[in-house]
Design a protein around this motif. Sequence first.
Motif, short mmCIF file in Angstrom:
data_model
loop_
_atom_site.label_atom_id
_atom_site.label_comp_id
_atom_site.label_asym_id
_atom_site.label_seq_id
_atom_site.Cartn_x
_atom_site.Cartn_y
_atom_site.Cartn_z
N ARG B 118 27.70 64.39 62.81
CA ARG B 118 28.82 63.50 63.14
C ARG B 118 30.13 64.01 62.55
O ARG B 118 31.18 63.89 63.16
CB ARG B 118 28.53 62.10 62.58
CG ARG B 118 27.68 61.25 63.50
CD ARG B 118 27.84 59.80 63.16
NE ARG B 118 27.23 59.46 61.88
CZ ARG B 118 25.99 59.00 61.76
NH1 ARG B 118 25.26 58.79 62.83
NH2 ARG B 118 25.50 58.71 60.58
N TRP B 122 34.78 66.85 63.06
CA TRP B 122 36.00 66.48 62.33
C TRP B 122 36.48 67.64 61.47
O TRP B 122 37.65 67.97 61.43
CB TRP B 122 35.68 65.25 61.47
CG TRP B 122 36.79 64.89 60.55
CD1 TRP B 122 36.91 65.23 59.25
CD2 TRP B 122 37.95 64.12 60.87
NE1 TRP B 122 38.06 64.72 58.73
CE2 TRP B 122 38.72 64.04 59.70
CE3 TRP B 122 38.42 63.51 62.03
CZ2 TRP B 122 39.93 63.36 59.65
CZ3 TRP B 122 39.61 62.83 61.97
CH2 TRP B 122 40.36 62.76 60.80
N ASP B 133 35.70 58.28 61.19
CA ASP B 133 34.68 57.36 61.70
C ASP B 133 35.17 56.49 62.86
O ASP B 133 34.48 55.56 63.26
CB ASP B 133 34.11 56.50 60.58
CG ASP B 133 35.16 55.65 59.90
OD1 ASP B 133 36.35 55.88 60.16
OD2 ASP B 133 34.79 54.78 59.10
N ILE B 134 36.34 56.80 63.39
CA ILE B 134 36.83 56.02 64.53
C ILE B 134 35.88 56.22 65.71
O ILE B 134 35.52 57.33 66.05
CB ILE B 134 38.24 56.50 64.92
CG1 ILE B 134 39.12 56.33 63.70
CG2 ILE B 134 38.74 55.79 66.17
CD1 ILE B 134 40.37 55.65 63.80
N GLY B 135 35.46 55.12 66.28
CA GLY B 135 34.60 55.23 67.45
C GLY B 135 33.13 55.33 67.12
O GLY B 135 32.30 55.42 68.02
N TRP B 136 32.78 55.34 65.84
CA TRP B 136 31.36 55.38 65.51
C TRP B 136 30.76 53.99 65.63
O TRP B 136 31.48 52.99 65.60
CB TRP B 136 31.16 55.87 64.07
CG TRP B 136 31.54 57.30 63.85
CD1 TRP B 136 32.15 58.13 64.74
CD2 TRP B 136 31.35 58.05 62.65
NE1 TRP B 136 32.34 59.36 64.17
CE2 TRP B 136 31.86 59.34 62.89
CE3 TRP B 136 30.79 57.78 61.41
CZ2 TRP B 136 31.84 60.34 61.94
CZ3 TRP B 136 30.77 58.78 60.46
CH2 TRP B 136 31.28 60.05 60.72
N SER B 137 29.46 53.93 65.67
CA SER B 137 28.79 52.63 65.69
C SER B 137 28.91 51.99 64.32
O SER B 137 29.18 52.67 63.33
CB SER B 137 27.31 52.81 66.04
OG SER B 137 26.65 53.37 64.94
N THR B 138 28.71 50.67 64.27
CA THR B 138 28.84 49.96 63.00
C THR B 138 27.88 50.52 61.97
O THR B 138 28.24 50.72 60.81
CB THR B 138 28.55 48.46 63.21
OG1 THR B 138 29.38 48.01 64.28
CG2 THR B 138 28.88 47.66 61.97
N ARG B 141 29.10 53.80 60.64
CA ARG B 141 30.26 53.64 59.77
C ARG B 141 29.84 53.15 58.39
O ARG B 141 30.36 53.61 57.37
CB ARG B 141 31.25 52.66 60.39
CG ARG B 141 31.95 53.23 61.59
CD ARG B 141 32.76 52.18 62.28
NE ARG B 141 33.89 51.77 61.46
CZ ARG B 141 35.03 51.35 61.97
NH1 ARG B 141 35.19 51.28 63.28
NH2 ARG B 141 36.01 51.00 61.20
#
Lengths: 435, 437
Positions: B118, B122, B133-138, B141
């Motif tokens: 992940r 970046w 972590d923008i756009g990651w699942s809860t 994150r």
Amino acid sequence: MRYDAAIIGAGADGLTAAATLAKAGLKVVVLERGARAGGRLSTLEFHPGHFASPYADAVPEVPLAIARALGLDLRPVDGLPDGLRATRDAALARAFSEAMEVPATGALARWLAPPPGSWPGEDLAVAELAAWPALRSRVLAGRALDPELAGSALALFSLPLSEAVSGGLGALGEDFAQAAESAGAEIRLKREAVEVVIAEARAGGVALADGSRVMAKAVISTLDLRQSLLSLFSRTTLPAHMLEEARNWRMAGATARLLLALRRPLRREKPLFLPGDGAAGTAFRQGRMPAAPALLLDPVSRRDPSLAPDGAATVTVTLGAIPHRLFDGGWTPEKRTALAAHALARIEKSVPGTLAILTSVKIIVPPDMESGLAATAGDLDGGVLAPDQMLSLRPGPRTALSGFYLGGRSAQAGPLGTGAAGFAAAAALMADGVR
Amino acid sequence: MSERAAALVIGASVSGLTAASYLARAGLHILVLEAGQAPREPDGALIALDPRMVSELGLTASGLSFAARDLPMALGGDMPMVLGRDLYAASAALAKFSDADALAWPTWRRHLTAEARRLRRWWWTAPDAGMPDIGWSTGARESFRRLCFSGADAYLQARFETPALLAALLWDAGAGGFAVSEPGSVLTLVWRAAQEMGGLQEAAAIPHPGTLIGSLTRALGMAQLRTKTRVTHILTKSGGVTGVGLADGSEIEADHIVSTLSRAETLGLAGLPHLTPAIAEARILLRVVPDFAVPDSPSARHILAARPGMHADAHEAARAGRIAAELPMEWVTMAPGVISVTARPVPASLEGQERLKLAAKAVLALSPAMPGLADALIHVDVRLKPQRTRLADLLAPPPSRLLTPIKGLILAGEDAEPLPSISGRAGRLAARLVLSS
């Protein structure tokens, strides 16, 4: 008789929870192991006429709402810069609002819930305490914290800011107990809780050391996380992940205190701080007595004359980075004396003449804190104040076992204010409704 | 001023030569200024040599070859084991000391790899701002947040029990000058996992001596390499670079400068205030007589750290200006007869005598595995690399690591990588920044 809530521990948190619940009309009982209520809020006459609080001179700020609701008489110690205070209050508000919110159940509701935002104060998780030189001494006293490492700034939230107007912390403890009793809560002393009774897959009461049982619809434990989960349940009762969490919860007592009775007041009026020597952390980790630990000397009877006889003085010394367990065996009387002698020699160098007017010394080391407060390893913070054990990563008041709540220092609101975790646990209990 | 170049590169290191090659390909007049006699050979194992750079500059075709690739981690002392890419072999090695650790290892490695997958993007090609972590699942994150805020010591101790394993993994967590209890130290483990993900080329590797620098020099094309040319100051005018001043008193004009010196050194040359970190990583190069057999087969990075607590203790000592009694180290064989020892953390300012002590300490630490090392020594060289990475640096998008307050002055040193390392990537990104302006 069945209570609405049984609370384990009559410290500030337990008494706050009791008062809050009793005011809301619930039938509440507080079970206390010791002979008096107040927990760490106690005052000891360690020498005839000389009084001091054995565990701390001041405690993290009692949140204004709690102080008002309980009618407490407090003296604020000068304190936090406004910015930090606002951040801490925002974190506290977040902890309280999460306690009052019934968590969504069911996969769909959880999936639809918006992602949790970051917590106020999270930026301190990468900041160093050394950046706040004026506050450093009071945070370091009694802790094994390295002020130059990132994350150490989080301990600022636990800065001791409240003390009793007169009579030491014990007087404050009495105020808490009185508030709980006058609200209608029952405080039972010398009743040690040994197990949480499970009924229909939820907490249903507390078994006591004397063999009796107190039945209640919900239980709040103000013990630390390790004691709450590892000592109040038989190993097979709790889900494995809860036990895992408790086992990995880091607790490290590091506080030793000297209570000094002096014939005359010290020449010094203000507290004196002697920083550690850059090897204290190493000694602490290796279980050795540090050569020069962080030391805070506080002439407490200057602020509160009731703590010493006329013309005399009471002074406390708080040492940090003192190991709970020494590598070469227990805390023998010789080792205690050596610790005191060493600290007094350092003090004499900075405030000459102290030894000449010394009449009595009481020494308190981490194992004493452990036995006195039932705090694992003598940790007064309920768990190391590290970034991965603070704010969102500290356990909330609710646990995986319904009807069982955490309301002590180990809980989310614990380090943020005295009584705060008890209040949050009470709020969560009321929000969830009592069956 | 007598001379002018489109861009100057300070330092003929892997990263400097990479930047120069890319810039020369764009048709710019480039000068590479190297203070030493010759381009600088890497003084330690490469970590994740940029595969894009290798193929775009055609390094393999022009001679790059490796003595060892995909170096596993080797633990010596009382609990000898080799932990490589093969999860099951590593697990079997661990089973000799702890069943629980043997069981936990593959699960943990997979978890680490998932996090690395992940974050990898970046670290390679992040946008100019924001958080990874923008756009990651809860769930992702939450897990990422816990990783960010955890200290490696507590994080690893919750998973493993073998002291030697903990001590070795904590060595990796201390990269960049992190204390192992600091937030960010777990992310250094994720970072290393991300480096190891892309195949053999990307893990820790040792090139055959001369082949990497040789192939990069051939890739320079029209770019000109000047050795024995020391830059003494960087000339600026109204917030932008105008050129450099050299030790011989002459000056060279340029609108862009790529510096492979550290951020502190570079800002110092430009006369800007800069903070030199108080702690450093020491690189100790030991040259031995040719017939001295170094026991390094198969090649590995050997970790010399037996006690998990020694990392925190050494960090405290280094910050107090002392070399710790027990100092964690790693060694690799760079070439026949050349051993590169890395020791950290140590104080950033060490005088001659102290450096000598440090070298002696390294020799002493290696001696149990290499009897007779002290007698076989020909030459010892100690280099200090001041470094103090923070969580924010590790999560900063690449341009913020490379850019300076001075327009046209771009960094491409070892500390322009998320964690200090020799990969050439900083050079490629620096060249891209020059070309885009």
